[in-house]
Structure formats: C-alpha cells, structure tokens
Design a protein around this motif. Structure first.
Motif, PDB file in Angstrom:
ATOM      1  N   ASP A 171      -5.872  -6.338  -0.943  1.00 15.80           N
ATOM      2  CA  ASP A 171      -6.399  -7.710  -0.971  1.00 15.80           C
ATOM      3  C   ASP A 171      -6.414  -8.263  -2.382  1.00 15.80           C
ATOM      4  O   ASP A 171      -6.027  -9.406  -2.631  1.00 15.80           O
ATOM      5  N   GLU A 172      -6.882  -7.401  -3.303  1.00 15.39           N
ATOM      6  CA  GLU A 172      -6.975  -7.780  -4.708  1.00 15.39           C
ATOM      7  C   GLU A 172      -5.599  -8.200  -5.243  1.00 15.39           C
ATOM      8  O   GLU A 172      -5.444  -9.244  -5.876  1.00 15.39           O
ATOM      9  N   GLU A 180     -10.612   2.088   3.119  1.00 11.54           N
ATOM     10  CA  GLU A 180     -11.281   0.904   2.566  1.00 11.54           C
ATOM     11  C   GLU A 180     -10.830   0.601   1.143  1.00 11.54           C
ATOM     12  O   GLU A 180     -10.567  -0.546   0.786  1.00 11.54           O
ATOM     13  N   THR A 181     -10.757   1.661   0.341  1.00 11.52           N
ATOM     14  CA  THR A 181     -10.329   1.464  -1.050  1.00 11.52           C
ATOM     15  C   THR A 181      -8.942   0.851  -1.081  1.00 11.52           C
ATOM     16  O   THR A 181      -8.658  -0.056  -1.860  1.00 11.52           O
ATOM     17  N   SER A 213       0.822  -1.216   0.000  1.00 13.98           N
ATOM     18  CA  SER A 213       0.000   0.000   0.000  1.00 13.98           C
ATOM     19  C   SER A 213       0.855   1.265   0.000  1.00 13.98           C
ATOM     20  O   SER A 213       0.326   2.368  -0.017  1.00 13.98           O
ATOM     21  N   SER A 260      -2.337 -14.127  -0.150  1.00 19.41           N
ATOM     22  CA  SER A 260      -3.313 -13.587   0.803  1.00 19.41           C
ATOM     23  C   SER A 260      -3.017 -13.987   2.248  1.00 19.41           C
ATOM     24  O   SER A 260      -3.327 -13.250   3.178  1.00 19.41           O
ATOM     25  N   ASP A 302      -7.388  -0.899   1.324  1.00 26.23           N
ATOM     26  CA  ASP A 302      -7.410  -2.286   1.800  1.00 26.23           C
ATOM     27  C   ASP A 302      -7.937  -3.226   0.723  1.00 26.23           C
ATOM     28  O   ASP A 302      -7.414  -4.329   0.534  1.00 26.23           O
ATOM     29  N   LYS A 303      -8.948  -2.748   0.005  1.00 27.85           N
ATOM     30  CA  LYS A 303      -9.534  -3.583  -1.035  1.00 27.85           C
ATOM     31  C   LYS A 303      -8.506  -3.857  -2.135  1.00 27.85           C
ATOM     32  O   LYS A 303      -8.352  -4.983  -2.603  1.00 27.85           O
ATOM     33  N   ARG A 304      -7.795  -2.796  -2.493  1.00 27.23           N
ATOM     34  CA  ARG A 304      -6.788  -2.924  -3.548  1.00 27.23           C
ATOM     35  C   ARG A 304      -5.659  -3.869  -3.103  1.00 27.23           C
ATOM     36  O   ARG A 304      -5.197  -4.698  -3.883  1.00 27.23           O
TER      37      ARG A 304
END
Ligand SMILES: Nc1ncnc2c1ncn2[C@@H]1O[C@H](COP(=O)(O)OP(=O)(O)O)[C@@H](O)[C@H]1O
Ligand SMILES: [Mg+2]
Lengths: 555, 353
Positions: free
Chosen positions: B116-117, B109-110, B98, B125, B112-114
């Motif tokens: 994870d992706e 959130e955006t 990140s 993961s 964290d989502k990125r």
C-alpha cells in the motif's frame, strides 16, 4: 563469478535431464552400433555383418523399395497438402474449420489402421476391389495410398504455417503492380513458402521410410527396411542383422533431419521479420474450385476412417453384414484383450505427465538459465537427437541396452516404465521445440528481475513461467498422449505380456488374421484420441480463459 | 563524503569486441547518477555488470565497503527497472510488487502494508488488482519502479526507464522519479541516451562513448566546460572549429585571428563555442567580430536559431547562433540579411579532439 544457489540448482537439474537423455538415447544408440559389429557371441568382428548384409540381394533390395515408396509418397503428399493448405490460407471458401479438422484425423490413429482400411476397400473381399483392375492392393500401391493418408496432416501443418507467414505487404505490392494472380503465385507465394515445403517434404520422407505399421499390414511381399528390422529380430531372432539394418535405416533419416534443421533456420529468419497477416480476397470461381478439391480430399480421409468404423461393427465380413459389437470383444481374441487398451491409456497418461515435465523443464533451462552455457548447449543438442532416430531403431537399441545382463537398469526391462521412457524419448524433439518456441516469447528479464529481488528461480518458474506457458504445456501433453496411443514402431520390441498395448494389439490381431477386431481396436484408439482432443478444446476455451484473465485488456 | 559504490577499471569483452574499456567511477550515498551516451556505447552493459547480470572481464566493484565483484546478482543489494519493465503479466499489480517481499517470512499484514505504501508513493493505489495488460505505459513503468523499491534496496538501477513512453508522459515522469529518489534518498544509477533527461534529472552525469568514459561531472559543468569535442557536441548544440595557436590567448580559425581567454599551449587545437555565446554586434566595439549572411532561421519560441554563413578570412563556414526572438523580429532580420557577429572571447573553449 561465484556460483549462487540458483546456479548450483541449475547445474543439478541440467545434469539430471542430461543424464536422462544419455541413458534413454545415447547409451542405447551406442549399444546398437556396437551390436552391429559383433557376432552372436558378442565378439568384435568389424564390418563382417555389413558385408553379409550387402551380399544378400533380398535385403539390399529393401533399400530401393524404401527409397521408392518414400519418394513417391513425398511427391504425392506434398502436392496434395500444398493445394489443401493453399485453400485453407488463401481462399475464402466456406468450411475451412471443418476441412482442417478432418485433415487432422490421420494423426489420431495408428498408421497401420489406414492399411487395414484399404484391405477392406480394395482387398480380395473389398467393396471396391473391381476398381483395382487386377492390380494387388498388397504391395507398393497399398503402401503408398496408406502412407499418403498417414503423412498428409503432418505436411499440411507445416505448409499452412509457411503459407500464413507470407507477408501481406508483398501481396499488396503485387496487387498494386497489377500482377496476375498466377504471377503473384510464382513470385510471392511460392518463394516465401519454399522452406516450409522443403521442410514438409523431408518430414514426410522420414515418416515413410521409418514407418513400420503400414508396410507390415499391406506390404505383402514388398519388403522395406523398417519391416526387415522387425523380421530379423522377431522372426529370425537375428539381433546382429537387425542392428545392421537399423544402422542402414538411420542414414536417410539422419540426412533428412540435417536438411530439415538447416531449412528450418532459414524459415525462422523469415518469420522474425515483421510481416503482416495476409487476408485473402473473395474470388467465386477460385473459391469453388478449392471447395471441391478440399471436399474430395476430405471424402478420401473420411472414407478410410469410415470404412474402419464400419468394418469394426460388421459381425462377419463379408458374409454377415449385420451390425454388432462382437469385434470389440477383445478378451476373446489373442493380442492382449481389453487390458492392452487400458495399458495404452496408462502409457498415454504417464508419457503425457512425465514427458511434459521433463521436456518443459529441459527447455526452460536451455532457454532461460543464464549460467552454465556449455551445459545448456549440450542439453539442446541432446534434445534434438531423438528426431533423427527411427522408432524401430530406438526400440531395438533399448533391447540391447536395457536387456544386457550387466546393466543395473536391467530391472526396467519388460515394465511399463521402459515403454514410458522409450515413448518420451521417441517424441522428445518436437515437444522440446514447441516448449522452446513458447518460452522464447517470454521476456528474458523475468529471471533477472527475480534474482534482483532475491527470489530463487523456481519461484519465477512456478508463479510466472509455467502459468504463462499453460497453452503450450497442454499442447505438449496432448501430443505425447496421442502419440503414445498410436505408436507401434518403438514399443513393438519392448512390450511384455503384462504391458501389451492397443496399437501393438492392432498389429498382432491383424497378423493373426483377426482383421475386424484389429480395426475395432484401432477405432478404440481413434475414439479415445478424438475425445481427448475435444476435451482439450473445451478445456482451453473454458478453464484456461478463467485462469488467463490477465491476457485481456479490459478489467 | 563516503563513496557508496566504486567501479574500478572495468573491461568487458564480447569475444573480440570490447564493450567497456577501463571504466572507473564512484557514486556517493544518495546520489543520482546518469550514465549518458549514444546507443551502443556500452551503457546497458555497464549497468548489467554492476548488477552482476553480466560478468566483467576485468575490474573491481565495491558497494558499501564490500567487494561485490564476483558475487552473483542475488547476493548483491540492488533493485532494477528494465527498459521492457518485465512486469509479470499473469500477476496483479499487488503481486508484482510483493514478489520480492515474501522471503523473509514476513507476515501478510506487513507485506500488505508495504505494498500500500509503495502504491501510494507511485500514485497507483486504485490499480492494485489490475494486470499489466490493463495499465498504460507510464503506469506499468511506475509499477516496475515500485517493485524494484519494495525490498528497500541500497542501490536503484534504471535502464532507459522512460524511453518507451510518449513525450508528455516522459516529461512528467522525469520529475516524479527525481522527486521520489530525493524523498527516499536511495542511491540511483540511471542509463539514458537522452541528454535532456540526464541534464534535468542527474546530480552527476557520466558521459560515455565507445565503451569509454568521456567526461563526468554535474550537468552544469558538462554543459559549460566540455573537455572533449564529443562532450561538447553530445550535450546541447555547439560549433566546433579547427584552430591554430598564435599566442597564449589568441588563435586563428580559417585565417581569421581571434582573441580568447584560454591559456593555449598546443599548436593545433579544437575550439568550441555554444550558439548562445555568439552575439550580434550592435556597437561594432565587441571583440572577435566577423561578418556573415543568414542562411536560415529556426523559430524556437523565445529564441531563434540562426544558421549563418560566416566569412572567415580564408573560407566561408557555417555557424549556429541563438538570438533573442524579439531582436530578430524588431530589426527585420531575414534570410540573406547580412549580420555582424561577435564570438565572445571567454566562450571560446579548447577541447580535446
Ligand atoms: N551479449 C552480447 N554479445 C555480444 N555483443 C554485445 C552483447 N551485449 C551487448 N553487446 C554489444 O556491446 C555494445 C554495447 O551494448 P549496450 O551496452 O547494450 O549499449 P547501450 O545500452 O549503450 O545502447 C553494442 O555494440 C552491442 O552490440
Ligand atoms: Mg541500452
């Protein structure tokens, strides 16, 4: 290539640090040089001052004296420290850790404290005065013993490093070839430690020739250059002659500095070759001899410091030997009282805090920024300079520069700030090198990754570089603190009645004949530095481990 | 098709030493290009020039119709994976990835989502909270890749990304990186000295030697149509001969006259032929038959490589040939056996010396 925001910021910071060093070092040095070729009215008179200096036999004799004690001390300290370092690195004796800690004690006290201790041991009312067999401890004998005490740990650290990088593979080869240990010593150990020993010798030489505290306290009629500077300035108010003696003092220091840098470069070359750490083998007889040797040296060091401790607690030497804290009633004596101790603590904290920030940031730009190549080289050169300038000279140079009525920075004169600036500058180079060494171990691509991710360099600096370098940063902070507590030479010209310092108080109380309180104040400095070091060890053990989880392989 | 990146006439000097000599090439959008060459030939320098980490002495670089020649790296659009990976050791896998996401005021959130992706994409993961010291080499490599891809750069630069790994992991990751690249369609330039790596991964290879581009083309082209002796030799194994022209389609090697399918113009030539294009003569009716003695046989699995001392008319010369293992074993061919071989005319290629 176009400059990015990072480049501008880099240029900005490099300039700031560069300007700082110019103001704190280059301009004052220029001031002292020009002072040495001026008369009392500030008129340029060429080398007239030098002529009158060299036609004064009493003054010129100090050059011989200074060289004499420096060279003798150098030989003694290096011999003693070499064997000690050899015992610590190549033997299997017990108690290496303790011996090493004891050997570091002299770093924690002002140099002149050992002089005071010698007076109690061998002076006219000393415990062991009979051992002197009629010789006087005041003079070269006293100076040399005290200087050996003072310089021992400095030499030891350098030689230990040099001996531990001796390549284990060479030792194995020597063993396979059934080389006798004596021969191994001369063919393997000595050559690989050669540069370390030379470097240590020059460091000791410089420390002694620029030291002022010890000859001041125990030199008696034996004059040396550093004391001459003090006498000319403080005693006779002859600033021009003080400047001349300073310039004379710079030469040997500068020479030693240059030789040391050349030698260090070769040492580094050895270090980078992939050597394997050598594990010593047990050898009962050898280990026993080394143990005895190290014990003797340790007893010597502990005696010196122990004598001071005892003297500081004795009510009235040598008539009333009952113990009390009377000598710690500093407010009842001249010399600044307890305030001078608190001032020293403040100086130590400020120096550690600001010094570490300035030095580490400076070293970061020198080592890590990819733009402004010339700026970086200049900054590095400037950072190396303070090592070549004796403290006395720096202090005097500050008087000339900052006390000049036309200098807009004149308001700094007599404040704590000027003491902080002077102390940071005085101890800049060693800290700079510590920071550089640590930064060199960090992957250079971090800055590149960061710019490819469009992050400003300071984000990498704060989130990655600084956390990784924490051990080195603490090391630098401690170094600044301890030295700020013990230094006398530079600050002795710069303190004012409001900013009296503990180390200067030791000097002044001794001068006034209050030797026991001087010892007590010296011990206060020792307690403080020892406490700081102990706390530091605990901190590195507990807190750093917590913050440095990432260093461990297991989750 | 539109050129995404074009590099024009790049020269780079380090003092007197010229590391890049008039280098020009183009990369199409979505293409996977390998810069291949022996170590020290200037590959890394070229990559760093493209990234802006090193400034070229001369030349232009265009990316996405924009002249980026003089832009500092933080104003160019690329992600990079270094040979050392340069993972931040004190930051967790998550914070490494990140690191480049936190500028544009993206909310947590955006981000964290990125993260994870990306972790899913590189199959890590489970390792989100680990530090790099706790990861294997291959895992570190994939974190570095995820970190470079996080801000969705238009161009991905990889400097010998696999060279620090052991052979097994390397083979596996080759495919993985290639698939990832195809899936994301990100234009990629990878530097490597490993020809096998380049042949298996690249859409197009740019072959470099001594700061110069020797040849560029698809892996098949580079292998089957080498233009220079260096290309022929660097990619795969080959035989090189000095030859003289006899006519348009016949030439002389060491005194023996051979037929070929090239249109020969020069008098003195360099000729190459791949080991697998040399056949054992079975009928005696093949073209370009020469006699020789087997000096050594290397078992390579389905193939056997023969080192044969061939009797050319004026001198004996060593030649490397590949044979089907079965044939060698069935016919009991051993060291010192005599064989007749045929240098197939269509396989004799003229290359620049
Ligand atoms: N900063 C530099 N200064 C001087 N020479 C360099 C520098 N960087 C690379 N070189 C030289 O340029 C040549 C090419 O280096 P490099 O691009 O790293 O090669 P490769 O990545 O193909 O192995 C080498 O000969 C190397 O020594
Ligand atoms: Mg490279």
């Amino acid at each position: 290539m176009k400059k990015s925001r990072d480049d501008y910021l880099t240029i900005f910071f490099i300039s700031i640090i560069g300007i700082y060093i110019l103001i704190a070092l280059a301009f004052p040095m220029y001031a002292i040089l020009s002072k040495s070729v001026e008369n009392k009215d500030g008129v340029f008179i060429g080398f007239e001052n030098y002529q009158s200096y060299f036609s004064n036999p009493a003054l010129v004799y100090s050059i011989y004296n200074s060289l004499f004690i420096s060279i003798i001390t150098m030989v003694i300290t290096i011999s003693l420290a070499f064997v000690f370092a050899y015992a610590l690195t190549k033997s299997c004796m017990v108690g290496k850790g303790i011996f090493r800690s004891i050997a570091m004690i002299p770093i924690l006290v002002p140099s002149l404290l050992s002089g005071i201790s010698l007076i109690y041991l061998f002076g006219k009312q000393g415990i062991f005065r009979d051992l002197m067999m009629g010789y006087d401890i005041y003079g070269p004998i006293g100076i040399i013993i005290a200087e050996v005490f003072y310089t021992f740990p400095h030499a030891l650290l350098i030689i230990i490093t040099a001996l531990s990088i001796g390549d284990a593979r060479l030792y194995e080869a020597a063993k396979v070839l059934r080389s006798k240990s004596i021969r191994t010593f001369f063919t393997v150990t000595l050559p690989s430690a050669k540069y370390g020993v030379i470097s240590a010798a020059f460091v000791v030489f410089t420390l002694v020739i620029t030291d002022f505290g010890i000859p001041k306290v125990i030199g008696g009629q034996f004059n040396v250059l550093a004391v001459d500077v003090y006498k000319q300035v403080i005693g006779q108010q002859n600033f021009e002659m003080g400047a001349v003696v300073s310039v004379v003092l710079i030469f040997p220091a500068l020479l030693a500095f240059v030789v040391d840098r050349i030698v260090q470069r070769k040492q580094v070359a050895i270090l980078t070759s992939r050597s394997v750490v050598h594990e010593p083998n047990k050898n009962k007889k050898f280990d026993l001899i080394m143990l005895i040797y190290c014990s003797v040296i340790s007893v010597f060091i502990l005696t010196i410091i122990g004598m001071c401790l005892y003297a500081s607690l004795v009510t009235f030497w040598p008539y009333n030997l009952s113990l009390s804290l009377d000598n710690y009633q500093f407010d009842l004596m001249d010399g600044g009282g307890w305030d001078s101790y608190y001032n020293s603590i403040r100086l130590g904290c400020y120096t550690a805090f600001f010094g570490t920030i300035v030095v580490f940031t400076g070293a970061y730009f020198v080592e890590k920024s990819r733009s402004v190549k010339t700026g970086r080289s200049i900054l590095h050169l400037l950072s190396m300079m303070p090592m070549a300038i004796p403290g006395m000279v720096l202090g005097l140079a500050y008087i000339f520069f900052f006390n000049h009525p036309d200098n807009p920075l004149n308001f700094l004169y007599g404040t704590m700030a000027i003491l902080v600036i002077c102390t940071i500058t005085h101890f800049y180079t060693v800290s700079h090198l510590t920071a550089l060494t640590s930064l060199k171990q960090i992957d250079n691509e971090f800055e590149h990754v960061s710019s490819s991710l469009k992050q400003p360099f300071y984000k990498t600096f704060f989130r990655v570089t600084v956390p990784i370098s924490l051990p080195a940063i603490f090391e630098i902070g401690i170094y600044f603190f301890v030295n700020a507590m013990t230094t006398v030479s530079a600050v002795v010209f710069l303190y004012s009645s409001k900013t009296n310092l503990a180390s200067v108080a030791v000097l002044n109380m001794d001068d006034a004949g209050d030797i026991a309180p001087a010892a007590a104040m010296g011990m206060m400095i020792f307690y403080t530095n020892a406490a700081v070091r102990i706390v530091y060890v605990l901190v590195t053990k507990k807190i750093l481990v917590k913050f440095q989880k990432w260093r461990t392989k297991t989750v | 098709m539109e050129q995404y990146l074009s590099v024009k006439n790049i020269n780079k000097y380090f003092g007197d030493f010229q590391a890049l000599n008039n280098v020009s090439f183009n990369v199409k959008e979505g293409e996977f290009v390998c810069i291949l060459g022996p170590s020290g030939c200037g590959k890394t320098t070229l990559l760093r020039v493209i990234a802006g980490l090193e400034s070229q002495s001369e030349g232009l670089i265009n990316q996405n119709n924009k002249d980026i020649s003089l832009l500092p790296p933080d104003q160019r659009d690329f992600g990079i994976v270094f040979q050392s990976y340069a993972l931040f050791p004190n930051l967790s896998v998550k914070n490494n990835i990140s690191f480049g996401l936190k500028t544009r005021k993206q909310n947590k959130e955006t981000i964290d989502k990125r993260v994870d992706e990306l972790l899913e994409l590189v199959g890590l993961s489970d390792h989100i909270n680990k530090f790099s010291a706790q990861l294997s080499g291959g895992e570190q490599q994939r974190v570095a890749l995820a970190r470079a891809l996080a801000p969705s750069p238009g161009l991905l630069l990889l400097d010998e990304p696999l060279s620090a790994l052991d052979a097994k992991v390397r083979q596996h990751l080759r495919l993985e990186i290639k698939n990832l690249q195809r899936q994301l369609g990100v234009t990629t330039i990878m530097v490597t000295h490993d020809q096998e790596e380049a042949l298996t991964m690249a859409d197009r290879i740019i072959l470099m030697n001594n700061g110069v581009i020797e040849q560029e083309g698809s892996p098949q082209d580079l292998y089957s149509k080498p233009e220079t002796a260096f290309s022929a030799n660097f990619i795969g194994t080959t035989n090189l001969f000095k030859a003289k022209r006899i006519s348009e389609n016949s030439l002389e090697i060491n005194g023996s006259t051979l037929e070929c399918k090239e249109n020969i113009k020069d008098d003195l030539l360099t000729i190459t032929i791949r080991p697998e294009d040399i056949k054992i003569s079975k009928t005696g009716n093949e073209k370009n038959i020469l006699k020789g003695t087997i000096k050594e046989l290397e078992f390579l699995g389905s193939n056997i490589r023969g080192h044969i001392e061939v009797d050319f008319k004026s001198e004996k010369t060593n030649v490397i040939c590949n044979f089907a293992s079965e044939y060698i074993l069935n016919n009991n061919i051993q060291n010192n056996s005599s064989v007749s071989i045929s240098l197939q005319p269509h396989a004799l290629k003229v290359v620049k010396a």
